[in-house]
Design a protein around this motif. Structure first.
Motif, PDB file in Angstrom:
ATOM      1  N   GLY A  81      -6.372  -9.941   2.500  1.00  0.00           N
ATOM      2  CA  GLY A  81      -6.193  -8.780   3.386  1.00  0.00           C
ATOM      3  C   GLY A  81      -6.426  -7.437   2.712  1.00  0.00           C
ATOM      4  O   GLY A  81      -6.826  -6.465   3.358  1.00  0.00           O
ATOM      5  N   ALA A 113       5.827   3.418  -0.842  1.00  0.00           N
ATOM      6  CA  ALA A 113       5.077   2.170  -0.677  1.00  0.00           C
ATOM      7  C   ALA A 113       4.612   1.563  -1.999  1.00  0.00           C
ATOM      8  O   ALA A 113       4.561   0.348  -2.156  1.00  0.00           O
ATOM      9  N   GLY A 144       5.270  -1.573  -0.254  1.00  0.00           N
ATOM     10  CA  GLY A 144       4.376  -1.432   0.911  1.00  0.00           C
ATOM     11  C   GLY A 144       3.691  -2.748   1.231  1.00  0.00           C
ATOM     12  O   GLY A 144       3.565  -3.130   2.404  1.00  0.00           O
ATOM     13  N   THR A 149       3.209  -7.646   4.453  1.00  0.00           N
ATOM     14  CA  THR A 149       2.992  -9.096   4.552  1.00  0.00           C
ATOM     15  C   THR A 149       4.275  -9.804   4.998  1.00  0.00           C
ATOM     16  O   THR A 149       4.299 -11.031   5.079  1.00  0.00           O
ATOM     17  N   VAL A 208       2.078   1.953   5.773  1.00  0.00           N
ATOM     18  CA  VAL A 208       3.476   2.134   5.385  1.00  0.00           C
ATOM     19  C   VAL A 208       3.492   3.040   4.158  1.00  0.00           C
ATOM     20  O   VAL A 208       2.841   2.740   3.152  1.00  0.00           O
ATOM     21  N   GLU A 425       4.351 -17.535   4.946  1.00  0.00           N
ATOM     22  CA  GLU A 425       4.738 -16.266   4.323  1.00  0.00           C
ATOM     23  C   GLU A 425       3.576 -15.442   3.783  1.00  0.00           C
ATOM     24  O   GLU A 425       3.761 -14.270   3.485  1.00  0.00           O
TER      25      GLU A 425
END
Ligand code: FAD
Length: 470
Positions: A81, A113, A144, A149, A208, A425
């Motif tokens: 990501g 963050a 962050g 996540t 964030v 997770e």
């Protein structure tokens, strides 16, 4: 790589401030490769702001000019990501690394963050409090990234996922507006709880910039044991017995198949398996003792009973802090040992606790049907029903990787059969954003898309991640 218009680049550099950007290939390189080397990125510009105001200015320019941007924290994410795979601008939050405040009275900590998780833990510890989020990447991952996540780790059993540890957030929206969701109240039923939208959103709905986190009393001590099981089917009943015996003080219950421990012994210097004669399943168990009483005796007694009953075969207790560290090192080194051992396919699934043995049996069989040389092995946070179901094929790395799609499909279908989740997770990122379309209802995906359209109408925030593209 997308070409970035020079005038936009100049505006972004100006917004990030002096020292807040880089276009130097060598400086950018570490941000473009991820831990497992599965995705490689490219970016024309790395931005490294120091303040929320700078992030706000950056996003408002990106939104106005429709310039896609990928947020990154510690770059320890395992689903890609944080990697700019389409030549996006890269936004590192690493320089926003200030712990803004710690309140022992409110039991809260406000971290920017880019605060590394281990530093947040340390700041809490210095105030005689515990910030319980703990994972093997804690020396590098950031608050962050943890929030984005919804990270889990080894203490979820007692303290919950990151979502349960967040009291407030500061978020910059795609158009640059700053949402201050930092009330920090434990009770606040004034409509939609907006901060929840950004937790686990993997940077697709907002950036964030800071989080207000829950702190807890520091345990007075720990009792830690490595326990050999007569079979994997005894793991969850044993956990339930230990929780009953200790009044729910078991904070970690980590399952490890023998192969996982062997990989650690092979690749990680200084590690020792203290139960070398046991060829089957082990669990690393930790009880956190409050100052009022020590649950060691209760744990020992419950394990002795389990041994008499034949479900536990052997056990070793950590006698010193060093022993405890050694036992945890075995568990925490598994991902690194797995990485060093050659090709492997990692899966991060969850199933109801009662279905764990069935999942392992059927999952292993399903994978072997795809590739007979495959050698699956399991470790993970079994108290949360979360298994890291890893697959190797020693001597057949190329065949294994060639079958990645079919193997992942076999694992996902077995997970679905037991009403589990294909990502417990680690998130979806680029690894599972297409697969998820097969396992979530179309209406659910459509509501997710509607949220994305509302909060990021120009699709500038981490485009192509989390949501299915097809
Ligand atoms: C050895 C090892 C062990 C691990 N163990 C666990 C484990 O036990 N449990 C677990 O849950 N995970 C685990 N992970 C995965 C990883 O550490 C977590 O996902 C972690 O929360 C990622 O944090 P990060 O700062 O590195 O985020 P990154 O990898 O930089 O980013 C992760 C995602 O969050 C987004 N993001 C990052 N920062 C922000 C921000 N400020 N605003 C918006 N979006 C942002 C990125 O775009 C990306 O989509 C492990 C990883 C490794 C390498």
């Amino acid at each position: 790589m997308n070409a970035l218009d020079a005038s936009i680049a100049d505006r972004l550099k100006d917004a990030a401030g002096p020292g807040g950007w880089s276009a130097d290939a060598a400086e950018i390189a570490p941000h473009l490769a991820e831990w497992r080397n599965r995705w490689k990125g490219a970016t024309p510009l790395l931005l490294q702001p120091r303040s929320t105001e700078q992030v706000s200015r950056i996003l408002s320019i990106c939104n106005e000019t429709q310039t896609p941007i990928v947020p990154q924290g510690g770059n320890t994410g395992l689903v890609g990501g944080q990697i700019p795979t389409q030549g996006e601008v890269l936004l590192s939050l690493a320089r926003m690394s200030r712990v803004r405040s710690v309140s022992a009275e409110d039991n809260t900590l406000i971290a920017e963050a880019g605060v590394v998780l281990a530093n947040a833990q340390k700041a809490a510890d210095e105030a005689d409090r515990l910030f319980p989020l703990s994972l093997a990447a804690e020396g590098s991952c950031t608050i962050g990234g943890n929030v984005s996540t919804n990270a889990g780790g080894v203490n979820v059993l007692r303290y919950g996922m990151t979502r349960e540890l967040v009291l407030g957030l500061e978020v910059v929206l795609a158009d640059g507006r700053v949402l201050d969701l930092m009330r920090g109240l434990r009770k606040d039923n004034t409509g939609y709880d907006l901060k929840q939208l950004f937790i686990g959103a993997e940077g697709t709905l907002g950036i964030v910039t800071a989080a207000q986190l829950k702190l807890f009393p520091k345990p007075a001590g720990y009792t830690t044991a490595l326990v050999a099981l007569a079979g994997v089917e005894h793991a969850v009943p044993l956990l339930n017995r230990l929780q009953a015996a200790t009044g729910g003080l078991v904070t970690a219950f980590e399952l490890m198949q023998r192969r996982a421990l062997d990989l650690v012994a092979k690749h990680i210097p200084g590690t020792v398996n203290p139960l070398p004669a046991h060829d089957g399943w082990t669990v690393l168990i930790e009880v956190s003792n409050p100052s009022a009483f020590d649950a060691t005796e209760a744990l020992e007694q419950a394990l002795a009973n389990a041994m008499e009953g034949g479900t536990v075969v052997d056990a070793v207790f950590a006698k010193t802090a060093r022993d405890r560290e050694g036992l945890w090192r075995l568990r925490e080194s598994i991902p690194e040992a797995q990485r060093q051992d050659g090709a492997s396919i990692a899966n991060d699934i969850s199933v109801p606790l009662s279905r764990i043995p069935d999942f392992i049996r059927e999952g292993e069989a399903a994978v072997r049907r795809v590739l007979s040389e495959a050698r699956p092995f399991t470790f993970g946070h079994v108290g949360d029903g979360n298994l890291h179901f890893a697959i190797q094929a020693p001597g057949h790395d190329a065949a294994l990787l060639a079958q990645r799609g079919a193997i992942e499909r076999a694992v996902h279908e077995t997970t679905e059969k037991f009403h589990g989740s294909i990502s417990a997770e680690h998130g979806l990122g680029l690894a599972k954003n297409e697969a998820i379309a097969l396992y979530k209802a179309a209406d659910e995906i459509e509501v997710m898309r509607a949220l994305k359209r509302t909060l990021d109408p120009n699709n500038i925030l981490n485009p192509g991640k989390l949501l299915p593209q097809a």
